[in-house]
Design a protein around this motif. Structure first.
Motif, PDB file in Angstrom:
ATOM      1  N   LYS A 171      13.264  10.594   7.080  1.00  0.00           N
ATOM      2  CA  LYS A 171      12.930   9.211   6.768  1.00  0.00           C
ATOM      3  C   LYS A 171      11.785   8.716   7.643  1.00  0.00           C
ATOM      4  N   ARG A 172      10.973   7.878   7.051  1.00  0.00           N
ATOM      5  CA  ARG A 172       9.879   7.226   7.761  1.00  0.00           C
ATOM      6  C   ARG A 172       9.834   5.755   7.333  1.00  0.00           C
ATOM      7  N   ILE A 173       9.300   4.930   8.214  1.00  0.00           N
ATOM      8  CA  ILE A 173       8.950   3.560   7.832  1.00  0.00           C
ATOM      9  C   ILE A 173       7.430   3.475   7.862  1.00  0.00           C
ATOM     10  N   ILE A 174       6.847   2.914   6.821  1.00  0.00           N
ATOM     11  CA  ILE A 174       5.403   2.729   6.783  1.00  0.00           C
ATOM     12  C   ILE A 174       5.110   1.265   6.484  1.00  0.00           C
ATOM     13  N   LYS A 175       3.903   0.841   6.809  1.00  0.00           N
ATOM     14  CA  LYS A 175       3.516  -0.546   6.557  1.00  0.00           C
ATOM     15  C   LYS A 175       2.122  -0.575   5.948  1.00  0.00           C
ATOM     16  N   TYR A 176       1.973  -1.393   4.925  1.00  0.00           N
ATOM     17  CA  TYR A 176       0.678  -1.503   4.265  1.00  0.00           C
ATOM     18  C   TYR A 176      -0.301  -2.261   5.150  1.00  0.00           C
ATOM     19  N   ASN A 177      -1.507  -1.706   5.303  1.00  0.00           N
ATOM     20  CA  ASN A 177      -2.574  -2.332   6.082  1.00  0.00           C
ATOM     21  C   ASN A 177      -3.617  -2.875   5.107  1.00  0.00           C
ATOM     22  N   SER A 178      -3.678  -4.178   4.974  1.00  0.00           N
ATOM     23  CA  SER A 178      -4.557  -4.798   3.967  1.00  0.00           C
ATOM     24  C   SER A 178      -6.039  -4.611   4.287  1.00  0.00           C
ATOM     25  N   LYS A 179      -6.371  -4.353   5.558  1.00  0.00           N
ATOM     26  CA  LYS A 179      -7.774  -4.173   5.932  1.00  0.00           C
ATOM     27  C   LYS A 179      -8.289  -2.794   5.513  1.00  0.00           C
ATOM     28  N   THR A 180      -7.497  -1.770   5.786  1.00  0.00           N
ATOM     29  CA  THR A 180      -7.933  -0.397   5.464  1.00  0.00           C
ATOM     30  C   THR A 180      -7.461   0.053   4.092  1.00  0.00           C
ATOM     31  N   LYS A 181      -6.626  -0.775   3.423  1.00  0.00           N
ATOM     32  CA  LYS A 181      -6.053  -0.422   2.116  1.00  0.00           C
ATOM     33  C   LYS A 181      -5.295   0.899   2.194  1.00  0.00           C
ATOM     34  N   SER A 182      -4.558   1.083   3.281  1.00  0.00           N
ATOM     35  CA  SER A 182      -3.798   2.310   3.474  1.00  0.00           C
ATOM     36  C   SER A 182      -2.486   1.973   4.180  1.00  0.00           C
ATOM     37  N   PHE A 183      -1.636   2.987   4.368  1.00  0.00           N
ATOM     38  CA  PHE A 183      -0.348   2.792   5.026  1.00  0.00           C
ATOM     39  C   PHE A 183      -0.413   3.279   6.467  1.00  0.00           C
ATOM     40  N   ASP A 184       0.133   2.474   7.378  1.00  0.00           N
ATOM     41  CA  ASP A 184       0.250   2.867   8.778  1.00  0.00           C
ATOM     42  C   ASP A 184       1.643   3.438   9.005  1.00  0.00           C
ATOM     43  N   TRP A 185       1.710   4.684   9.421  1.00  0.00           N
ATOM     44  CA  TRP A 185       3.014   5.276   9.737  1.00  0.00           C
ATOM     45  C   TRP A 185       3.320   5.162  11.229  1.00  0.00           C
ATOM     46  N   ASN A 186       2.284   4.898  12.050  1.00  0.00           N
ATOM     47  CA  ASN A 186       2.481   4.810  13.495  1.00  0.00           C
ATOM     48  C   ASN A 186       2.570   3.359  13.968  1.00  0.00           C
ATOM     49  N   ASP A 187       2.946   2.471  13.073  1.00  0.00           N
ATOM     50  CA  ASP A 187       3.214   1.083  13.410  1.00  0.00           C
ATOM     51  C   ASP A 187       4.389   1.033  14.405  1.00  0.00           C
ATOM     52  N   PRO A 188       4.444   0.051  15.312  1.00  0.00           N
ATOM     53  CA  PRO A 188       5.550  -0.011  16.285  1.00  0.00           C
ATOM     54  C   PRO A 188       6.943   0.076  15.669  1.00  0.00           C
ATOM     55  N   VAL A 189       7.147  -0.584  14.522  1.00  0.00           N
ATOM     56  CA  VAL A 189       8.462  -0.523  13.878  1.00  0.00           C
ATOM     57  C   VAL A 189       8.761   0.894  13.409  1.00  0.00           C
ATOM     58  N   ALA A 190       7.741   1.591  12.901  1.00  0.00           N
ATOM     59  CA  ALA A 190       7.924   2.974  12.475  1.00  0.00           C
ATOM     60  C   ALA A 190       8.270   3.870  13.661  1.00  0.00           C
ATOM     61  N   ILE A 191       7.647   3.615  14.800  1.00  0.00           N
ATOM     62  CA  ILE A 191       7.937   4.393  16.008  1.00  0.00           C
ATOM     63  C   ILE A 191       9.393   4.202  16.424  1.00  0.00           C
ATOM     64  N   VAL A 192       9.850   2.959  16.418  1.00  0.00           N
ATOM     65  CA  VAL A 192      11.236   2.676  16.787  1.00  0.00           C
ATOM     66  C   VAL A 192      12.191   3.286  15.755  1.00  0.00           C
ATOM     67  N   GLY A 193      11.809   3.236  14.483  1.00  0.00           N
ATOM     68  CA  GLY A 193      12.656   3.815  13.446  1.00  0.00           C
ATOM     69  C   GLY A 193      12.867   5.300  13.640  1.00  0.00           C
ATOM     70  N   ALA A 194      11.785   6.037  13.928  1.00  0.00           N
ATOM     71  CA  ALA A 194      11.896   7.480  14.168  1.00  0.00           C
ATOM     72  C   ALA A 194      12.764   7.760  15.392  1.00  0.00           C
ATOM     73  N   TRP A 195      12.582   6.961  16.443  1.00  0.00           N
ATOM     74  CA  TRP A 195      13.398   7.117  17.651  1.00  0.00           C
ATOM     75  C   TRP A 195      14.864   6.833  17.356  1.00  0.00           C
ATOM     76  N   ALA A 196      15.142   5.772  16.585  1.00  0.00           N
ATOM     77  CA  ALA A 196      16.521   5.373  16.303  1.00  0.00           C
ATOM     78  C   ALA A 196      17.287   6.452  15.561  1.00  0.00           C
ATOM     79  N   LEU A 197      16.634   7.118  14.605  1.00  0.00           N
ATOM     80  CA  LEU A 197      17.302   8.185  13.856  1.00  0.00           C
ATOM     81  C   LEU A 197      17.721   9.316  14.783  1.00  0.00           C
ATOM     82  N   GLU A 198      16.831   9.679  15.699  1.00  0.00           N
ATOM     83  CA  GLU A 198      17.154  10.744  16.654  1.00  0.00           C
ATOM     84  C   GLU A 198      18.209  10.277  17.654  1.00  0.00           C
TER      85      GLU A 198
END
Length: 318
Positions: free
Chosen positions: A231-258
């Motif tokens: 599982k991953r959490i991603i966030k849409y970045n309206s400036k780059t029109k892409s998804f950020d997977w290394n957003d702080p919430v995504a980092i915490v999400g990956a840590w929480a699963l482990e």
């Protein structure tokens, strides 16, 4: 076509079988197939843009390394060239020309079908010799019943002939089915439309949640060798029109699963938020309200769940 014959188990076990890894973590190697699912108009093209960018530059996708630049041929049926340029340009800004030349797009305008136009598709692959072929979306490249396993087997035989002839990997984009019961708890992977033969064909399946008010989305990855979905959490970045997977919430999400998976301790909600603060408080300026909001996002995106036991709430992995 390579020689077709059986081999003994002695030959199987004593031979070194080379594997050319395209995306580490078991996501994609040469000759593999990947299925990418999302609801219609839910960000599928954006996710494919991010994936293609990682492949042609030798970067990283969702934190998984791409060891070297690859040549990608995209069979694109939904967007014409002008619209595709508009959607892609922010993602590919400042990419060197040599890398951009690794990406080729064929806007088929719904005029190319597998099993009918195989010769034209093979001719284009012969000309370009890609490493990866992207098909977006699947529904626009066949005339079969997607809920019929035999029909899908016929379609995938045509796709697999292309894969084997040119020794490429295939990325196939597919829409979600309509959820007739919004209250029902259905996994993202099970939302992919069509016969079970579709997921059975794929070496790796990626399913992405659609648009949300916060733009944080759950993403689930299933590989042939994984015991459970990554599982991953991603966030849409309206400036780059892409998804950020290394957003702080995504980092915490990956840590929480482990953290919750490797620890035998039962954590109350308070203990869990304290653990976030101790490990990742610097990401949120040690603000307790922000850490609470992060926990709520992890709950909403189904990475974790809360259960009531007496007067206490406990946190665990979904």
């Amino acid at each position: 076509m390579s020689e077709q014959r059986s081999i003994s188990f002695y030959e199987l076990l004593s031979t070194e079988w080379p594997e050319e890894v395209f995306i580490e973590g078991g996501l994609l190697s040469r000759g593999d197939t990947m299925l990418i699912g999302c609801e219609s108009k839910g960000g599928k093209t954006t996710l494919l843009n991010d994936l293609r960018k990682a492949l042609i530059t030798g970067g990283a996708f969702l934190g998984f390394k791409v060891p070297k630049p690859l040549k990608v041929l995209s069979l694109q049926a939904e967007l014409r060239e002008g619209r595709l340029k508009e959607r892609s340009k922010p993602t590919y800004t400042d990419i060197p020309e040599d890398f951009l030349k690794n990406s080729h797009t064929w806007a088929t305008k719904n005029r190319v079908l597998f099993c009918r136009d195989d010769e034209a598709i093979h001719n284009e692959c012969e000309r370009l010799r890609p490493d990866v072929i992207e098909i977006d979306p699947m529904i626009n490249f066949h005339s079969f019943n997607e809920n019929n396993a035999q029909d899908m087997a016929t379609f995938f035989r045509s796709v697999d002939r292309l894969k084997d002839t040119f020794n490429v990997s295939i990325l196939m984009a597919q829409h979600f089915r309509k959820n007739t019961d919004p209250k029902a708890k259905i996994s993202l992977l099970d939302m992919i439309r069509g016969s079970t033969a579709i997921r059975g064909w794929a070496s790796t399946t990626i399913a992405m949640e659609g648009r949300t008010p916060t733009e944080y989305r759950e993403l689930a990855i299933e590989t042939r060798n994984s015991d459970e979905a990554i599982k991953r959490i991603i966030k849409y970045n309206s400036k780059t029109k892409s998804f950020d997977w290394n957003d702080p919430v995504a980092i915490v999400g990956a840590w929480a699963l482990e953290f919750l998976g490797n620890n035998g301790t039962n954590y109350t909600t308070t203990m869990f938020t304290q653990a976030i603060m101790e490990r990742h408080g610097n990401l949120f300026s040690h603000n307790h309200q922000k850490v609470f909001e992060v926990k709520q996002i992890l709950l909403r995106t189904n990475l974790i769940k809360e259960t009531q036991q007496g007067k206490c709430k406990f946190v665990s992995r979904c």
